[in-house]
Design a protein around this motif. Structure first.
Motif, mmCIF file in Angstrom:
data_model
loop_
_atom_site.group_PDB
_atom_site.id
_atom_site.type_symbol
_atom_site.label_atom_id
_atom_site.label_comp_id
_atom_site.label_asym_id
_atom_site.label_seq_id
_atom_site.Cartn_x
_atom_site.Cartn_y
_atom_site.Cartn_z
ATOM 1 N N ILE A 1 14.381 -27.453 -18.685
ATOM 2 C CA ILE A 1 14.554 -26.000 -18.617
ATOM 3 C C ILE A 1 14.507 -25.575 -17.157
ATOM 4 C CG2 ILE A 1 13.647 -23.768 -19.337
ATOM 5 C CD1 ILE A 1 12.357 -25.148 -21.709
ATOM 6 N N GLN A 2 15.510 -24.814 -16.728
ATOM 7 C CA GLN A 2 15.556 -24.253 -15.389
ATOM 8 C C GLN A 2 15.605 -22.728 -15.515
ATOM 9 O OE1 GLN A 2 15.192 -26.147 -12.705
ATOM 10 N NE2 GLN A 2 15.253 -28.032 -13.950
ATOM 11 N N LEU A 3 14.565 -22.081 -15.014
ATOM 12 C CA LEU A 3 14.445 -20.629 -15.130
ATOM 13 C C LEU A 3 14.473 -19.983 -13.748
ATOM 14 C CD1 LEU A 3 11.536 -20.523 -17.732
ATOM 15 C CD2 LEU A 3 13.967 -20.167 -18.198
ATOM 16 N N THR A 4 15.068 -18.803 -13.678
ATOM 17 C CA THR A 4 15.113 -18.015 -12.448
ATOM 18 C C THR A 4 14.598 -16.618 -12.750
ATOM 19 O OG1 THR A 4 17.014 -19.263 -11.612
ATOM 20 C CG2 THR A 4 16.559 -17.137 -10.593
ATOM 21 N N PHE A 5 13.534 -16.221 -12.060
ATOM 22 C CA PHE A 5 12.946 -14.894 -12.210
ATOM 23 C C PHE A 5 13.275 -14.071 -10.959
ATOM 24 C CE2 PHE A 5 10.462 -17.669 -14.871
ATOM 25 C CZ PHE A 5 10.202 -16.918 -16.005
ATOM 26 N N PRO A 6 14.205 -13.138 -11.026
ATOM 27 C CA PRO A 6 14.515 -12.316 -9.843
ATOM 28 C C PRO A 6 13.422 -11.274 -9.599
ATOM 29 C CG PRO A 6 15.837 -11.609 -11.711
ATOM 30 C CD PRO A 6 15.080 -12.820 -12.171
ATOM 31 N N ILE A 7 13.085 -11.091 -8.320
ATOM 32 C CA ILE A 7 12.099 -10.098 -7.919
ATOM 33 C C ILE A 7 12.844 -8.865 -7.412
ATOM 34 C CG2 ILE A 7 10.073 -9.632 -6.511
ATOM 35 C CD1 ILE A 7 9.716 -11.901 -8.497
ATOM 36 N N PRO A 8 12.668 -7.706 -8.031
ATOM 37 C CA PRO A 8 13.381 -6.506 -7.566
ATOM 38 C C PRO A 8 13.004 -6.148 -6.132
ATOM 39 C CG PRO A 8 12.462 -6.167 -9.761
ATOM 40 C CD PRO A 8 11.880 -7.443 -9.240
ATOM 41 N N THR A 9 13.960 -5.537 -5.445
ATOM 42 C CA THR A 9 13.724 -5.106 -4.068
ATOM 43 C C THR A 9 13.031 -3.760 -4.000
ATOM 44 O OG1 THR A 9 15.729 -6.302 -3.417
ATOM 45 C CG2 THR A 9 14.846 -4.713 -1.838
ATOM 46 N N SER A 10 13.336 -2.874 -4.940
ATOM 47 C CA SER A 10 12.779 -1.528 -4.915
ATOM 48 C C SER A 10 11.296 -1.544 -5.283
ATOM 49 C CB SER A 10 13.545 -0.635 -5.882
ATOM 50 O OG SER A 10 12.924 0.628 -5.992
ATOM 51 N N PRO A 11 10.439 -0.856 -4.521
ATOM 52 C CA PRO A 11 9.016 -0.782 -4.892
ATOM 53 C C PRO A 11 8.782 -0.068 -6.216
ATOM 54 C CG PRO A 11 9.367 -0.121 -2.601
ATOM 55 C CD PRO A 11 10.721 -0.193 -3.245
ATOM 56 N N ASP A 12 9.725 0.777 -6.640
ATOM 57 C CA ASP A 12 9.555 1.450 -7.930
ATOM 58 C C ASP A 12 9.706 0.480 -9.094
ATOM 59 O OD1 ASP A 12 9.225 3.852 -6.606
ATOM 60 O OD2 ASP A 12 11.370 4.312 -6.649
ATOM 61 N N ASP A 13 10.507 -0.567 -8.905
ATOM 62 C CA ASP A 13 10.720 -1.548 -9.967
ATOM 63 C C ASP A 13 9.677 -2.653 -9.961
ATOM 64 O OD1 ASP A 13 12.988 -0.126 -10.687
ATOM 65 O OD2 ASP A 13 14.280 -1.296 -9.363
ATOM 66 N N CYS A 14 9.156 -2.982 -8.778
ATOM 67 C CA CYS A 14 8.142 -4.040 -8.673
ATOM 68 C C CYS A 14 7.339 -3.809 -7.405
ATOM 69 C CB CYS A 14 8.805 -5.419 -8.661
ATOM 70 S SG CYS A 14 7.632 -6.793 -8.571
ATOM 71 N N GLN A 15 6.033 -3.611 -7.535
ATOM 72 C CA GLN A 15 5.168 -3.401 -6.387
ATOM 73 C C GLN A 15 4.694 -4.736 -5.827
ATOM 74 O OE1 GLN A 15 2.545 0.327 -6.948
ATOM 75 N NE2 GLN A 15 2.707 -0.464 -9.031
ATOM 76 N N ILE A 16 4.251 -4.703 -4.578
ATOM 77 C CA ILE A 16 3.697 -5.913 -3.976
ATOM 78 C C ILE A 16 2.236 -6.056 -4.396
ATOM 79 C CG2 ILE A 16 5.268 -5.750 -2.012
ATOM 80 C CD1 ILE A 16 2.909 -4.688 -0.366
ATOM 81 N N ASP A 17 1.715 -7.270 -4.277
ATOM 82 C CA ASP A 17 0.301 -7.489 -4.585
ATOM 83 C C ASP A 17 -0.564 -6.690 -3.620
ATOM 84 O OD1 ASP A 17 1.613 -9.522 -6.120
ATOM 85 O OD2 ASP A 17 -0.322 -10.525 -6.266
ATOM 86 N N CYS A 18 -1.565 -6.031 -4.172
ATOM 87 C CA CYS A 18 -2.396 -5.129 -3.372
ATOM 88 C C CYS A 18 -3.830 -5.210 -3.858
ATOM 89 C CB CYS A 18 -1.863 -3.689 -3.477
ATOM 90 S SG CYS A 18 -2.864 -2.443 -2.636
ATOM 91 N N LEU A 19 -4.758 -5.144 -2.916
ATOM 92 C CA LEU A 19 -6.177 -5.144 -3.236
ATOM 93 C C LEU A 19 -6.906 -4.302 -2.199
ATOM 94 C CD1 LEU A 19 -8.588 -6.117 -4.895
ATOM 95 C CD2 LEU A 19 -8.708 -8.145 -3.426
ATOM 96 N N ASN A 20 -7.386 -3.125 -2.627
ATOM 97 C CA ASN A 20 -8.176 -2.275 -1.753
ATOM 98 C C ASN A 20 -9.322 -1.662 -2.552
ATOM 99 O OD1 ASN A 20 -6.982 -0.072 -3.192
ATOM 100 N ND2 ASN A 20 -5.235 -0.099 -1.791
ATOM 101 N N GLU A 21 -9.951 -0.633 -1.996
ATOM 102 C CA GLU A 21 -11.122 -0.064 -2.647
ATOM 103 C C GLU A 21 -10.787 0.612 -3.967
ATOM 104 O OE1 GLU A 21 -12.889 2.554 0.131
ATOM 105 O OE2 GLU A 21 -13.547 0.978 1.505
#
Length: 397
Positions: A276-296
């Motif tokens: 099985i070969q799978l490809t998961f595209p990561i959206p460019t727009s922050p509204d569609d996919c946010q970056i990993d974040c860790l704050n207070e």
């Protein structure tokens, strides 16, 4: 009432970029600069009372309070963390004591610039319960009562990226977790073998995750039905204090961490389970996919989830679930926002409002042919002559 498309043609807000990046931590970052141009395109002479542009940053918190008997009430707290307003027209008083200006036919442009502090929170969204957003609102006020004002709105996304030295040190510490391939393999109750591998845990926005999988049954009594694959985003708001407008009874209660999740991408495999070969595209727009974040306040993370459905000879259906963590980071730019060296003054062109307006006009011509191009062209694409080179001290003697 004017149609929305006609209003957008009359008034526009064009930016160098709508995704601003702050380098370094909250205490070390020097911030970033927001630049752009407000354009008003008039087909005839028009009376205008004022042209204003407002930049605002808001934190919106929503909380549901249980009232009993299955009823609840939603409380909302919208706090402003930043506000700045530009006024582009000088008012003139006419004979009838009305204050307005007459703008001639054509395109009128007004450039603006605002430095943003490095301690501002990043643009984040945890469902509808915790939102940090930055917006630009332009308005053209008309002097007459029955004339409709022209309005335009743009959303600005603010993110944070560690400095080069800090990022390098962090990469060295987490090298085995983020840069090495990720592999998950095991055997499920003498029924089947499975293995999932990915080349890296760290994926930039706009990139893609390549996953290889191998699933083989041990017993002939088991048959694989399908494999469901998900890319999910998990968000949690770790706020420990209630909002100020709640009553005394509710103020004594501490709000628990609130969570939200969504599916970014989904696919299903029904055959060829051995390779099985799978490809998961990561959206460019922050509204569609946010970056990993860790704050207070906010924690955002991403996971690849695999759900394998099997059936035995008796018709009983079982399900195996496998989870693989990934880390989505901002896309690295080729050019950095550092100041150029003194020897590079020929290739470095300072900010010029006239050049900025020419850039935006060039962008509009390109957008008519390609609606997906959001980046402005380079300064060198519109300037035909280089700035003069100053002679050295020996040559001037």
């Amino acid at each position: 009432m004017l149609p929305k498309l006609k209003t957008e043609r009359l008034l526009r807000i064009d930016l160098e970029t709508d995704q601003l990046v702050m380098y370094g931590s909250i205490t070390q970052s020097s911030g970033c600069v927001l630049r752009g141009v407000v354009s008003l395109n008039l087909s005839q002479p028009t009376k205008v009372k004022a042209i204003k542009l407002k930049f605002s940053g808001n934190i919106i918190k929503r909380q549901a309070i249980q009232l009993g008997n299955g009823h609840e009430r939603i409380y909302e707290d919208d706090s402003n963390i930043l506000s700045h307003t530009w006024s582009f027209l000088s008012r003139q008083r006419h004979q009838k004591q009305e204050v307005y200006s007459i703008l001639e036919t054509g395109t009128h442009t007004f450039d603006f610039e605002l430095p943003l502090a490095g301690h501002l929170p990043e643009s984040t969204r945890v469902g509808n319960i915790y939102i940090v957003q930055y917006t630009l609102n332009a308005i053209v006020e008309r002097p007459m009562l029955f004339y409709r004002n022209y309005t335009c709105r743009r959303t600005i996304h603010l993110s944070r990226r560690p400095e080069e030295e800090e990022e390098t040190w962090r990469t060295i510490l987490d090298y085995t977790l983020d840069q090495h391939p990720v592999a998950i393999a095991d055997q499920w109750s003498d029924k089947l073998h499975y293995a999932f591998t990915a080349p890296s845990k760290l994926v930039p926005q706009g990139g893609q995750v390549q996953v290889s999988a191998n699933i083989s049954t041990i017993s002939d009594k088991i048959q694989i039905r399908y494999l469901s694959c998900y890319l999910k985003e998990y968000m949690s708001c770790r706020e420990n204090t209630t909002m100020s407008f709640l009553n005394d009874h509710h103020q004594q209660q501490q709000s628990k961490p609130r969570t939200h999740s969504r599916i970014i991408y989904y696919t299903q495999v029904k055959n060829n389970f051995n390779d099985i070969q799978l490809t998961f595209p990561i959206p460019t727009s922050p509204d569609d996919c946010q970056i990993d974040c860790l704050n207070e306040q906010v924690k955002i993370r991403h996971r690849l989830k695999f759900s394998l459905s099997v059936i035995n000879q008796d018709g009983d259906v079982s399900e195996l679930r496998v989870m693989m963590p990934i880390k989505i980071c901002p896309a690295r730019e080729v050019q950095h926002d550092y100041l150029p060296a003194y020897d590079d003054q020929v290739s470095s062109i300072p900010y010029d409002p006239v050049a900025m307006i020419a850039l935006l006009r060039n962008r509009r011509q390109q957008s008519s042919c390609n609606h997906f191009s959001l980046a402005l062209p380079d300064y060198s694409a519109i300037i035909t002559q280089r700035p003069p080179i100053l002679p050295s001290y020996e040559e001037s003697r």
